[in-house]
Design a protein around this motif. Sequence first.
Motif, PDB file in Angstrom:
ATOM      1  N   VAL A  40      99.795  53.038  14.204  1.00  8.36           N
ATOM      2  CA  VAL A  40      99.312  52.503  12.922  1.00  8.36           C
ATOM      3  C   VAL A  40     100.334  52.746  11.822  1.00  8.36           C
ATOM      4  O   VAL A  40     100.641  51.839  11.032  1.00  8.36           O
ATOM      5  CB  VAL A  40      97.938  53.111  12.565  1.00  8.36           C
ATOM      6  N   VAL A  41     100.883  53.937  11.771  1.00  6.85           N
ATOM      7  CA  VAL A  41     101.890  54.249  10.749  1.00  6.85           C
ATOM      8  C   VAL A  41     103.126  53.375  10.948  1.00  6.85           C
ATOM      9  O   VAL A  41     103.703  52.863   9.986  1.00  6.85           O
ATOM     10  CB  VAL A  41     102.245  55.753  10.777  1.00  6.85           C
ATOM     11  N   SER A  42     103.532  53.165  12.200  1.00  6.00           N
ATOM     12  CA  SER A  42     104.694  52.319  12.486  1.00  6.00           C
ATOM     13  C   SER A  42     104.450  50.881  12.050  1.00  6.00           C
ATOM     14  O   SER A  42     105.337  50.244  11.469  1.00  6.00           O
ATOM     15  CB  SER A  42     105.022  52.350  13.978  1.00  6.00           C
ATOM     16  N   ILE A  43     103.258  50.365  12.308  1.00  5.86           N
ATOM     17  CA  ILE A  43     102.925  48.998  11.906  1.00  5.86           C
ATOM     18  C   ILE A  43     102.935  48.864  10.387  1.00  5.86           C
ATOM     19  O   ILE A  43     103.458  47.881   9.841  1.00  5.86           O
ATOM     20  CB  ILE A  43     101.559  48.573  12.493  1.00  5.86           C
ATOM     21  N   ILE A  44     102.403  49.840   9.697  1.00  8.89           N
ATOM     22  CA  ILE A  44     102.391  49.807   8.230  1.00  8.89           C
ATOM     23  C   ILE A  44     103.813  49.829   7.687  1.00  8.89           C
ATOM     24  O   ILE A  44     104.165  49.047   6.792  1.00  8.89           O
ATOM     25  CB  ILE A  44     101.551  50.968   7.669  1.00  8.89           C
TER      26      ILE A  44
END
Length: 71
Positions: A40-44
């Motif tokens: 999720v952090v990578s996608i953001i």
Amino acid sequence: MRKILAFVLTLFSLNLQAQQQIEMADQLRSDGKIYVVVAVVSIILLGILLYLIRLDTKISKLEKESRNENE
């Protein structure tokens, strides 16, 4: 000399804090949910990066058009 000493002491204190175990991270890791958090952090971050690249191209295009109009 004082600034160097303060910098070195700050590095040592940060090193000591980094060695403490964080219970939440251990729990997420044991449940396998840490990978979801990382995803999720990578996608953001990827979304923010793509937005900034797109914004930069638009601004460059507007600057180029503005320079052409002023000539």
